[in-house]
Write an enzyme that holds these catalytic residues in place. Structure first.
Site, PDB file in Angstrom:
ATOM      1  N   GLU A 108       0.838  -1.206   0.000  1.00 31.66           N
ATOM      2  CA  GLU A 108       0.000   0.000   0.000  1.00 31.66           C
ATOM      3  C   GLU A 108       0.867   1.247   0.000  1.00 31.66           C
ATOM      4  O   GLU A 108       1.847   1.343   0.759  1.00 31.66           O
ATOM      5  CB  GLU A 108      -0.899  -0.032   1.236  1.00 31.66           C
ATOM      6  N   HIS A 109       0.502   2.190  -0.864  1.00 32.43           N
ATOM      7  CA  HIS A 109       1.250   3.445  -1.046  1.00 32.43           C
ATOM      8  C   HIS A 109       2.690   3.170  -1.488  1.00 32.43           C
ATOM      9  O   HIS A 109       3.594   3.956  -1.220  1.00 32.43           O
ATOM     10  CB  HIS A 109       1.207   4.317   0.220  1.00 32.43           C
ATOM     11  N   ASP A 119      -4.230   0.720  -9.474  1.00 33.04           N
ATOM     12  CA  ASP A 119      -5.638   0.396  -9.683  1.00 33.04           C
ATOM     13  C   ASP A 119      -5.936   0.134 -11.159  1.00 33.04           C
ATOM     14  O   ASP A 119      -6.660  -0.801 -11.508  1.00 33.04           O
ATOM     15  CB  ASP A 119      -6.521   1.526  -9.159  1.00 33.04           C
ATOM     16  N   GLU A 170      -6.641   9.882 -15.004  1.00 31.92           N
ATOM     17  CA  GLU A 170      -6.994  10.160 -13.611  1.00 31.92           C
ATOM     18  C   GLU A 170      -6.129  11.295 -13.037  1.00 31.92           C
ATOM     19  O   GLU A 170      -6.620  12.183 -12.358  1.00 31.92           O
ATOM     20  CB  GLU A 170      -6.834   8.878 -12.783  1.00 31.92           C
ATOM     21  N   SER A 220     -13.282   3.930  -9.734  1.00 34.01           N
ATOM     22  CA  SER A 220     -12.873   4.873 -10.785  1.00 34.01           C
ATOM     23  C   SER A 220     -11.993   4.188 -11.827  1.00 34.01           C
ATOM     24  O   SER A 220     -12.169   4.391 -13.028  1.00 34.01           O
ATOM     25  CB  SER A 220     -12.187   6.099 -10.195  1.00 34.01           C
ATOM     26  N   ALA A 247     -15.778   2.906  -1.498  1.00 34.45           N
ATOM     27  CA  ALA A 247     -15.391   1.856  -0.546  1.00 34.45           C
ATOM     28  C   ALA A 247     -13.908   1.518  -0.679  1.00 34.45           C
ATOM     29  O   ALA A 247     -13.425   0.577  -0.063  1.00 34.45           O
ATOM     30  CB  ALA A 247     -16.249   0.614  -0.764  1.00 34.45           C
ATOM     31  N   GLY A 248     -13.204   2.256  -1.511  1.00 33.94           N
ATOM     32  CA  GLY A 248     -11.781   1.979  -1.703  1.00 33.94           C
ATOM     33  C   GLY A 248     -11.547   0.738  -2.551  1.00 33.94           C
ATOM     34  O   GLY A 248     -10.497   0.111  -2.460  1.00 33.94           O
TER      35      GLY A 248
HETATM   36  C1  GLA Z   1      -5.245   4.460  -4.162  1.00 37.65           C
HETATM   37  C2  GLA Z   1      -4.469   4.866  -5.417  1.00 37.65           C
HETATM   38  C3  GLA Z   1      -3.406   3.846  -5.777  1.00 37.65           C
HETATM   39  C4  GLA Z   1      -2.535   3.492  -4.571  1.00 37.65           C
HETATM   40  C5  GLA Z   1      -3.385   3.197  -3.352  1.00 37.65           C
HETATM   41  C6  GLA Z   1      -2.560   3.000  -2.113  1.00 37.65           C
HETATM   42  O1  GLA Z   1      -5.994   3.315  -4.426  1.00 37.65           O
HETATM   43  O2  GLA Z   1      -5.358   5.011  -6.504  1.00 37.65           O
HETATM   44  O3  GLA Z   1      -2.631   4.321  -6.848  1.00 37.65           O
HETATM   45  O4  GLA Z   1      -1.604   4.507  -4.318  1.00 37.65           O
HETATM   46  O5  GLA Z   1      -4.340   4.215  -3.094  1.00 37.65           O
HETATM   47  O6  GLA Z   1      -1.793   1.857  -2.217  1.00 37.65           O
END
Ligand code: GLA
Length: 388
Positions: A38-39, A177, A165, A133, A128-129
């Site tokens: 993540e990130h 994503d 995006e 999109s 909801a993450g």
């Molecule tokens: C969002 C962003 C991704 C990624 C995540 C964190 O989903 O769209 O590019 O950075 O956060 O991992």
């Protein structure tokens, strides 16, 4: 009659209603969960998402001239725009910006994008993450590539959707994503090197192992997501420049202590520690999955959550509670998935424990007067495809 459970049938019905003709074809792209990493994407690092069975469908047909018309099931609106609006990022707003952004990015890369009529329906929950999109971007992009016979192989499509995006919609996201929505394979997680865009499909078929992934939507209101995301990104970029490397990917986990000693403040050290250790956790997870040991990834998932909570500071009480309670109720590992500040938690559980774990989280939320969570179990699905 249209089966309301069938998202492709709803897109077709919408198309027929708005344009009084059948679509030329239908293209589907999924939402995603990120198993781990993540990130790390905008730090040129590693991620391991997989595609959800929930997807967005674009029913589409070519249209004359440079004109795009799009209907969305979500709002019932039809939005139309031409080359002028596309040329100026920001002119088309709201959900339609994802569509205009894709047209913009294709044209900016020199592709002769055909005019089109589109109708969009989706089963990917919004907010909801789970990357609704990227699902819309990927469904529209693959539709336009096919309708126009454009020369744009799948491996180059995520970068283009990401540009839509970043530059048209204005969200400074990484490439995870869009890559998941386009490149995932059923039964596999997508091991992506975000610097080279090299992918490896890692078998992640949990059924035979008696395991499942439980996805719990924390329903926590997203607070300041955009600003906080941009701030984390800026802080990582600043740290990389202080350390004299192109990106935090270039700090190996064996060199972490040295790097931390060279940073000026505790907050920056924590951000860097998250990214460097998270990249290593992705590599370790991939190694365990390759070795056929999926149960053993549990502690890595839980460590990832602790790092997001304590070092990257992107969790909220609702997601921390879901992770803690899932763990206590028998999950092998659990973590928040996605950008943070709310969204979903995934828990790796023995298949016969999924209901118990979900019930424990629901009870804990009620005790704390949080909005009731929702949950579902998921299996890795396919990336963007043409349906017919
Ligand atoms: C969002 C962003 C991704 C990624 C995540 C964190 O989903 O769209 O590019 O950075 O956060 O991992």
């Amino acid at each position: 009659m249209t089966d309301p459970r069938d998202v492709a049938a709803r897109a077709t019905a919408g198309f027929r209603q708005v344009y009084a003709e059948p679509p030329a074809g239908r293209w589907a792209a999924p939402g995603r969960v990120n198993l781990i990493g993540e990130h790390t994407d905008y730090n040129d690092g590693f991620v391991l998402p997989f595609a959800l069975p929930q997807r967005t469908v674009a029913a589409a047909a070519p249209a004359p001239h440079d004109r795009w018309t799009v209907w969305s099931e979500l709002t019932g609106e039809t939005v139309a725009f031409g080359a002028d609006e596309v040329a100026a990022p920001g002119r088309v707003t709201g959900w339609a910006a994802y569509v205009a952004g894709v047209v913009w990015a294709l044209r900016a890369a020199g592709h002769p994008v055909p005019g089109a009529r589109l109708a969009i329906a989706s089963d990917v929950p919004l907010g909801a993450g789970l990357s609704s999109s990227a699902a819309i971007e990927a469904a529209v992009l693959t539709a336009l590539v096919d309708l126009g016979g454009l020369d744009l192989p799948a491996e180059h499509q995520p970068r283009l959707a990401q540009r839509a995006e970043n530059h048209y919609v204005g969200a400074p996201t990484g490439i995870m994503d869009q890559s998941a929505a386009i490149r995932c394979r059923a039964g596999h997680a997508l091991f992506l090197d975000c610097r080279t865009e090299r992918v490896e499909h890692i078998p992640f078929d949990l059924d035979p192992a008696g395991l499942t992934v439980l996805v719990i939507d924390s329903r926590a209101p997203h607070r300041h997501v955009d600003g906080e995301y941009a701030a984390r990104r800026a802080s990582c970029e600043k740290a990389a420049s202080l350390l004299g490397v192109p990106a935090l990917r270039d700090v190996p986990s064996t060199g972490l202590d040295d790097a931390l000693a060279r940073l000026p403040d505790d907050e920056t050290r924590r951000r860097v520690r998250h990214v460097v250790t998270e990249n290593q956790r992705v590599l370790d997870t991939v190694a365990l999955l390759r070795a056929g040991a999926p149960r053993q990834i549990g502690p890595l998932l839980t460590a990832s959550h602790a790092s997001m909570r304590d070092d990257f500071a992107i969790t909220v009480p609702e997601v921390d509670t879901a992770v803690e309670v899932a763990h206590a109720a028998g999950a092998l590992g659990a973590r928040m998935t996605g950008g943070g500040f709310g969204g979903c938690v995934l828990a790796l559980v023995e298949a016969d424990q999924a209901a118990t774990v979900a019930a424990a989280v629901t009870t804990a939320y009620a005790e704390r007067a949080f909005t009731a969570p929702t949950h579902t179990t998921v299996t890795p699905a396919t990336g963007a495809t043409r349906l017919d």
